[in-house]
Design a protein around this motif. Structure first.
Motif, PDB file in Angstrom:
ATOM      1  N   CYS A 151       0.751  -0.422   0.392  1.00 13.78           N
ATOM      2  CA  CYS A 151       1.797  -0.076   1.355  1.00 13.78           C
ATOM      3  C   CYS A 151       1.599   1.375   1.804  1.00 13.78           C
ATOM      4  CB  CYS A 151       3.175  -0.282   0.745  1.00 13.78           C
ATOM      5  SG  CYS A 151       3.525  -2.007   0.343  1.00 13.78           S
ATOM      6  N   THR A 152       0.713   1.550   2.751  1.00  8.95           N
ATOM      7  CA  THR A 152       0.339   2.893   3.207  1.00  8.95           C
ATOM      8  C   THR A 152       1.416   3.512   4.090  1.00  8.95           C
ATOM      9  OG1 THR A 152      -1.937   2.077   3.249  1.00  8.95           O
ATOM     10  CG2 THR A 152      -1.532   4.206   4.277  1.00  8.95           C
ATOM     11  N   TYR A 153       2.054   2.687   4.907  1.00  8.74           N
ATOM     12  CA  TYR A 153       3.044   3.172   5.864  1.00  8.74           C
ATOM     13  C   TYR A 153       4.387   2.493   5.564  1.00  8.74           C
ATOM     14  CZ  TYR A 153      -1.373   4.275   8.134  1.00  8.74           C
ATOM     15  OH  TYR A 153      -2.633   4.727   8.393  1.00  8.74           O
ATOM     16  N   GLU A 210      -6.417  -3.703   3.392  1.00  8.43           N
ATOM     17  CA  GLU A 210      -5.770  -3.079   2.246  1.00  8.43           C
ATOM     18  C   GLU A 210      -4.779  -2.013   2.666  1.00  8.43           C
ATOM     19  OE1 GLU A 210      -9.501  -2.122   0.805  1.00  8.43           O
ATOM     20  OE2 GLU A 210      -9.882  -4.249   0.503  1.00  8.43           O
ATOM     21  N   GLN A 211      -4.231  -2.175   3.871  1.00  9.63           N
ATOM     22  CA  GLN A 211      -3.229  -1.246   4.386  1.00  9.63           C
ATOM     23  C   GLN A 211      -2.080  -2.062   4.973  1.00  9.63           C
ATOM     24  OE1 GLN A 211      -6.073   0.769   6.991  1.00  9.63           O
ATOM     25  NE2 GLN A 211      -5.581   2.682   5.954  1.00  9.63           N
ATOM     26  N   VAL A 212      -0.881  -1.851   4.427  1.00 10.51           N
ATOM     27  CA  VAL A 212       0.285  -2.609   4.858  1.00 10.51           C
ATOM     28  C   VAL A 212       1.344  -1.663   5.391  1.00 10.51           C
ATOM     29  CG1 VAL A 212       2.146  -4.158   4.109  1.00 10.51           C
ATOM     30  CG2 VAL A 212      -0.162  -4.454   3.204  1.00 10.51           C
ATOM     31  N   LEU A 213       1.929  -2.031   6.525  1.00 11.32           N
ATOM     32  CA  LEU A 213       3.048  -1.297   7.087  1.00 11.32           C
ATOM     33  C   LEU A 213       4.328  -2.042   6.707  1.00 11.32           C
ATOM     34  CD1 LEU A 213       3.372   0.222  10.618  1.00 11.32           C
ATOM     35  CD2 LEU A 213       5.187  -1.239   9.741  1.00 11.32           C
ATOM     36  N   VAL A 214       5.308  -1.296   6.179  1.00 13.77           N
ATOM     37  CA  VAL A 214       6.592  -1.872   5.765  1.00 13.77           C
ATOM     38  C   VAL A 214       7.700  -1.233   6.580  1.00 13.77           C
ATOM     39  CG1 VAL A 214       8.204  -2.222   3.871  1.00 13.77           C
ATOM     40  CG2 VAL A 214       5.745  -2.217   3.413  1.00 13.77           C
ATOM     41  N   ALA A 215       8.511  -2.053   7.218  1.00 18.08           N
ATOM     42  CA  ALA A 215       9.692  -1.577   7.941  1.00 18.08           C
ATOM     43  C   ALA A 215      10.881  -2.379   7.432  1.00 18.08           C
ATOM     44  CB  ALA A 215       9.521  -1.759   9.443  1.00 18.08           C
ATOM     45  N   ALA A 216      11.888  -1.685   6.916  1.00 27.17           N
ATOM     46  CA  ALA A 216      13.026  -2.392   6.325  1.00 27.17           C
ATOM     47  C   ALA A 216      14.327  -1.684   6.644  1.00 27.17           C
ATOM     48  CB  ALA A 216      12.852  -2.503   4.809  1.00 27.17           C
ATOM     49  N   LYS A 217      15.364  -2.490   6.796  1.00 24.79           N
ATOM     50  CA  LYS A 217      16.726  -1.954   6.925  1.00 24.79           C
ATOM     51  C   LYS A 217      17.420  -2.185   5.593  1.00 24.79           C
ATOM     52  CE  LYS A 217      19.031  -2.167  10.728  1.00 24.79           C
ATOM     53  NZ  LYS A 217      19.852  -2.599  11.903  1.00 24.79           N
ATOM     54  N   ILE A 218      17.905  -1.101   4.986  1.00 30.29           N
ATOM     55  CA  ILE A 218      18.495  -1.185   3.650  1.00 30.29           C
ATOM     56  C   ILE A 218      19.972  -0.845   3.715  1.00 30.29           C
ATOM     57  CG2 ILE A 218      16.358  -0.727   2.397  1.00 30.29           C
ATOM     58  CD1 ILE A 218      17.175   2.222   2.278  1.00 30.29           C
ATOM     59  N   ALA A 219      20.734  -1.505   2.868  1.00 26.17           N
ATOM     60  CA  ALA A 219      22.168  -1.261   2.814  1.00 26.17           C
ATOM     61  C   ALA A 219      22.481  -0.163   1.805  1.00 26.17           C
ATOM     62  CB  ALA A 219      22.899  -2.541   2.428  1.00 26.17           C
ATOM     63  N   VAL A 220      23.264   0.838   2.237  1.00 28.36           N
ATOM     64  CA  VAL A 220      23.701   1.918   1.360  1.00 28.36           C
ATOM     65  C   VAL A 220      25.226   2.003   1.419  1.00 28.36           C
ATOM     66  CG1 VAL A 220      21.563   3.223   1.615  1.00 28.36           C
ATOM     67  CG2 VAL A 220      23.456   3.625   3.203  1.00 28.36           C
ATOM     68  N   ALA A 221      25.799   2.709   0.480  1.00 29.46           N
ATOM     69  CA  ALA A 221      27.259   2.847   0.430  1.00 29.46           C
ATOM     70  C   ALA A 221      27.746   3.661   1.617  1.00 29.46           C
ATOM     71  CB  ALA A 221      27.686   3.498  -0.881  1.00 29.46           C
ATOM     72  N   PRO A 222      28.855   3.257   2.253  1.00 26.40           N
ATOM     73  CA  PRO A 222      29.344   3.979   3.445  1.00 26.40           C
ATOM     74  C   PRO A 222      29.916   5.358   3.138  1.00 26.40           C
ATOM     75  CG  PRO A 222      30.901   2.262   2.809  1.00 26.40           C
ATOM     76  CD  PRO A 222      29.687   2.083   1.944  1.00 26.40           C
ATOM     77  N   ASN A 229       8.872   4.133  -5.054  1.00 23.43           N
ATOM     78  CA  ASN A 229       8.861   2.880  -5.812  1.00 23.43           C
ATOM     79  C   ASN A 229       7.984   1.816  -5.155  1.00 23.43           C
ATOM     80  OD1 ASN A 229      10.548   3.927  -7.743  1.00 23.43           O
ATOM     81  ND2 ASN A 229      12.408   2.942  -6.964  1.00 23.43           N
ATOM     82  N   ILE A 230       8.052   1.732  -3.847  1.00 26.56           N
ATOM     83  CA  ILE A 230       7.236   0.743  -3.123  1.00 26.56           C
ATOM     84  C   ILE A 230       5.758   1.033  -3.321  1.00 26.56           C
ATOM     85  CG2 ILE A 230       6.549  -0.042  -0.824  1.00 26.56           C
ATOM     86  CD1 ILE A 230       9.475   0.244   0.022  1.00 26.56           C
ATOM     87  N   ARG A 231       5.383   2.290  -3.166  1.00 24.65           N
ATOM     88  CA  ARG A 231       3.958   2.630  -3.260  1.00 24.65           C
ATOM     89  C   ARG A 231       3.445   2.508  -4.694  1.00 24.65           C
ATOM     90  NH1 ARG A 231       5.516   6.634   0.889  1.00 24.65           N
ATOM     91  NH2 ARG A 231       4.532   5.952   2.837  1.00 24.65           N
ATOM     92  N   GLU A 232       4.305   2.740  -5.666  1.00 25.12           N
ATOM     93  CA  GLU A 232       3.896   2.532  -7.055  1.00 25.12           C
ATOM     94  C   GLU A 232       3.723   1.049  -7.353  1.00 25.12           C
ATOM     95  OE1 GLU A 232       6.677   4.389  -9.619  1.00 25.12           O
ATOM     96  OE2 GLU A 232       6.209   6.436  -8.975  1.00 25.12           O
ATOM     97  N   ALA A 233       4.609   0.225  -6.802  1.00 26.30           N
ATOM     98  CA  ALA A 233       4.526  -1.213  -7.041  1.00 26.30           C
ATOM     99  C   ALA A 233       3.403  -1.848  -6.252  1.00 26.30           C
ATOM    100  CB  ALA A 233       5.850  -1.885  -6.679  1.00 26.30           C
TER     101      ALA A 233
END
Length: 335
Positions: free
Chosen positions: A311-313, A274-286, A303-307
């Motif tokens: 997603c602990t980490y 019941e513990q998930v690690l999330v690593a993501a590369k996100i696109a933002v405005a330059p 938002n991730i942890r609410e959904a």
């Protein structure tokens, strides 16, 4: 429901239901093991000894699962920064080893001894015993007890597996306890049928070979279940990703966060059931400032942890999509 707030059907924490199913299986297996062992002492039936050892092994397995759940609750420290959630996987893997060695191999060993006795023409203890009816009664009562235990496990898995078949649930579940109990109880019921056939045919025909074959079938069954369980637990120990449903919810939570243009790529791994690690590369405005990007990342993590509370980490890396960057700089496609 707002985007990013949809909950995956894997988000429900199965620990409480798993504990109830495990305790029910523990109580049933201990009682059954004692009665089977008594029946073997009275009659000498090989199938009863194999079944008794099987039930004692299952009892130990349930203890291991409960201890694993308790150990997994320890918080992270400097040596184990992601906590001890995988202790549950380790203990479940030990269960597969016990099933294979203590249950399966012992049953095959007992089968070999019994067949050798039959070939030497030695008198069969079951046929000579005045307690010949005891194994039939014990096996009948054991069938009832194991059915109740399996029913409890099935009831506890109902909400977790939804539209999945039992086989799919065992394969896809990231929590080991319920799949282990399901496999154990199913194997126990099948083993009882083999034992009942072995003892019954021996009593009907006067041939002790059927009792030996019943023990052998129990051994082969336990080895097959142990191998299946070992393969599943090995995969979890190596680190499995979040389910596709959960990954979709996480991605939706990211893309619904203002300031995030897209998810460039994302990786997830279970560091515990019941513990998930999330690593993501996100696109933002330059053109955005570092302060703004930092606020966007904080909002995305919330938002991730609410959904998905599992997603602990969460580790997010901001980046700029190459095409957007080139356009902002006025760089032509040919340069």
């Amino acid at each position: 429901m707002a985007p990013g707030k949809a909950r995956s059907h894997r988000s429900a924490h199965p620990t409480r239901g798993a504990t109830r199913a495990t305790v029910a299986a523990l109580a049933a297996n201990l009682a059954i093991a004692l009665t089977k062992f008594l029946a073997w002492l009275l009659t000498g039936a090989s199938s009863m000894l194999s079944e008794a050892i099987h039930s004692f092994a299952d009892t130990g397995n349930e203890v291991l699962l409960l201890l694993g759940g308790r150990s997994a609750k320890r918080g992270p420290n400097s040596v184990h920064p992601f906590g001890f959630g995988r202790q549950r996987y380790i203990n479940a893997f030990l269960v597969s080893i016990i099933l294979f060695s203590v249950g399966g191999l012992f049953a095959l060993y007992e089968t070999g001894l019994k067949i050798a006795e039959v070939l030497r023409g030695e008198p069969d203890e079951l046929l000579a015993s005045s307690w010949w009816w005891v194994p039939l009664v014990v096996l009948g009562l054991s069938l009832v007890a194991e059915s109740v235990s399996l029913r409890t496990a099935l009831r506890e898995t109902h909400s977790a597996r939804e539209q999945l078949s039992i086989a799919q649930f065992v394969h896809e579940s990231r929590a080991p306890e319920l799949p282990v109990v399901l496999l154990e109880d199913s194997a126990a019921l099948a083993g009882l049928v083999f034992a009942l056939l072995g003892v019954g045919l021996t009593l009907l025909t006067g041939n002790g070979l059927f009792d030996a074959l019943g023990a052998g079938m129990i051994g082969l069954l336990l080895i097959a279940v142990a191998v299946l369980l070992g393969v599943e637990m090995q995969s979890l120990l190596l680190g499995e990703s979040a389910t596709p449903q959960m990954a979709g919810v996480i991605a939706a939570a990211l893309t619904s966060t203002p300031g995030i243009e897209a998810v460039i790529h994302m990786k997830t791994v279970h560091v515990g059931p019941e513990q998930v690690l999330v690593a993501a590369k996100i696109a933002v405005a330059p053109t955005q400032s570092a302060g703004y990007v930092s606020a966007v990342i904080d909002a995305a993590e919330r938002n991730i942890r609410e959904a998905e509370p599992m997603c602990t980490y969460v580790y997010l890396e901001p980046d700029i999509r190459r095409a957007v960057y080139r356009a902002a700089r006025g760089i032509g496609s040919g340069n």
